[in-house]
Design a protein around this motif. Structure first.
Motif: not given
Length: 497
Positions: A292-308
């Motif tokens: 992300t330019g001069k720095t790094w950002a941690g990254v993950r992708v949240l996986r979830e099923s829609p619920e109520s």
């Protein structure tokens, strides 16, 4: 950077980690070739392109150029590249693991019976929850492709600035290069042109948190040809497809790339420490980092099923649907929290900040990740510790009915031991009753109805040894423990008249 300097870098490097002809030349004609080598700090890329029909076009896509694809070792490490997106927010989904807009539309319209509750079927009386779950999907589904975990570069025979393609294909993230991440030069040859690039780890955009030992690569040479002719593509893969990570070849680096990811956290960007006192905390950090330019950002992708879960008896989940939410985490500079040898690094993410606490001594690394710490201290034997105050739904989730919206508050001791953090409950209470319990769930006191609604005050009676929790003017509890954090006892403190 001069061509001679690039040549010097190449001569210092080891034999290529990757050397592959670009198919499509045919017969005995000279073949385009791509090589890649790591020196442990950067990658050196060489592409010798056979092109006997140079083009004067300057378009970044429809002109003579080299395209380079880099990807993580596992093609779908972060998320599938082929998904379904919906309006208006551009949410991302798969249905039973596939990018099927018709299947998602059927669920949106309520024509698909894929809604499940805890009993395995959508029960009567759960129509409100069923509708609420479907409304999370959005409207107008259509296929799209994302490039999570992939970088797509363009290099040109005239040496113009390199191009990072497809920046719109990183939903929710903002990749950007740092100075010096990508440097290249091109020169004409008797049979075409040659591209040589020196690439810092930032050129990959995505790297694993434990350094780059293996990556995936594809190199394409695009020949726009003379005016009015059809362009041709030669590739290191026999059947290249745009954005398809499966067409990238796996490359194991003889000298893995080490990356400086987070200030004050040198353990990241290289094989992670095996120290049991820190392993759990490092395992909980994001698995990948994004430039992300001069720095790094941690990254993950949240996986979830829609619920109520508006009604306690329902618990409706669209279990055939998986939603994907990319999430970036920003690491703040470190600060000591208990003097020399300790460091506190705040990690900011959309779901709320957490903090990494570290204690370093020779051959002794200890760490814990906490979003609930309210006090830091040392136990009597000098071991670093925290007091955590956590809140969570009393019923496991917030629902309707008696106490369905209640919250349980728990105070814990956290001791950074050599074998890992040790958490011990001091006391807990909830806002649906008056009882205060200890770690064994024994009632130690009851809160008084005195009109006091402020959160209990936490103070030290003896720093690191006796903790006081005051519930209004008529009730104070004191928690004590042994020097090693065991033997917790909770009792009332007499109220002065």
């Amino acid at each position: 950077m001069s061509w001679h300097l690039l040549t010097g870098l190449l001569l210092m490097a080891a034999p290529p980690d990757f050397s592959q002809p670009l198919g499509g030349s045919g017969g005995k004609a000279p073949t385009s070739v791509a090589t890649l080598v790591s020196d442990g700090q950067q990658l050196v890329l060489d592409v010798d392109v056979v092109d006997t029909t140079p083009s004067a076009a300057t378009d970044d896509v429809h002109s003579d150029h080299v395209e380079v694809w880099f990807g993580l070792e596992a093609p779908d490490a972060l998320m599938p590249s082929r998904v379904v997106t919906t309006a208006p927010e551009g949410k991302l989904f798969t249905v039973s693991g596939k990018d099927d807009p018709k299947a998602l539309d059927a669920i949106i319209q309520g024509k698909d019976p894929g809604t499940l509750d805890a009993s395995g079927m959508a029960g009567e009386g759960c129509e409100e929850d069923d509708r609420a779950a479907r409304e999370q999907l959005g409207m107008s589904p259509k296929r799209t492709r994302v490039l999570m975990g992939v970088a797509h570069w363009g290099f040109f025979p005239d040496g113009r600035a390199p191009v990072l393609y497809d920046l719109e294909r990183y939903p929710g993230l903002s990749p950007a290069l740092g100075e010096g991440d990508v440097r290249y030069e091109a020169r004409k040859t008797a049979t075409g042109y040659h591209v040589r690039a020196v690439l810092q780890p930032g050129a990959l955009l995505f790297v694993p948190k434990d350094g780059v030992r293996t990556l995936r690569v594809r190199v394409d040479a695009i020949d726009a040809g003379a005016a009015g002719t059809k362009e041709t593509l030669r590739s290191t893969h026999p059947a290249p497809k745009w954005g398809d990570a499966e067409t990238l070849r796996t490359v194991k680096l003889a000298k893995p790339l080490t990356v400086k990811l987070v200030e004050g956290l040198p353990e990241l960007g290289q094989p992670l420490p095996k120290a049991p006192g820190a392993k759990q905390a490092f395992d909980e950090l994001p698995p990948y980092f994004l430039r992300t330019g001069k720095t790094w950002a941690g990254v993950r992708v949240l996986r979830e099923s829609p619920e109520s879960y508006q009604l306690r008896i329902c618990a409706v989940t669209l279990d055939a649907v998986t939603g994907y939410r990319p999430q970036a985490s920003v690491f703040e500079p470190p600060t000591p929290f208990l003097g020399n040898g300790t460091a506190r690094i705040q990690v900011k993410a959309p779901g709320g900040p957490t903090t990494l606490y570290l204690s370093r001594a020779p051959n002794d690394l200890r760490a814990v990740l906490s979003s609930d710490a309210v006090e830091t201290f040392r136990f009597k034997d000098g071991t670093p510790g925290l007091v955590e105050r956590s809140e969570e739904p009393m019923m496991g989730r917030y629902t309707s009915g008696a106490c369905g919206g209640a919250t349980t508050v728990t105070l814990r001791l956290v001791r950074l031991e050599k074998q890992g953090p040790k958490r011990t409950v001091l006391m807990s209470w909830n806002d649906c009753g008056s009882e205060i319990t200890d770690a064994e769930e024994h009632v130690v006191a009851e809160r008084q109805e005195d009109g006091t609604e402020d959160a209990p005050k936490i103070t030290w009676a003896t720093p690191g040894q006796k903790l006081r929790v005051t519930f209004g003017p008529r009730l104070t509890l004191e928690a004590t423990w042994s020097p090693d954090g065991s033997g917790v006892k909770v009792g009332k403190v007499a109220v002065r008249q």
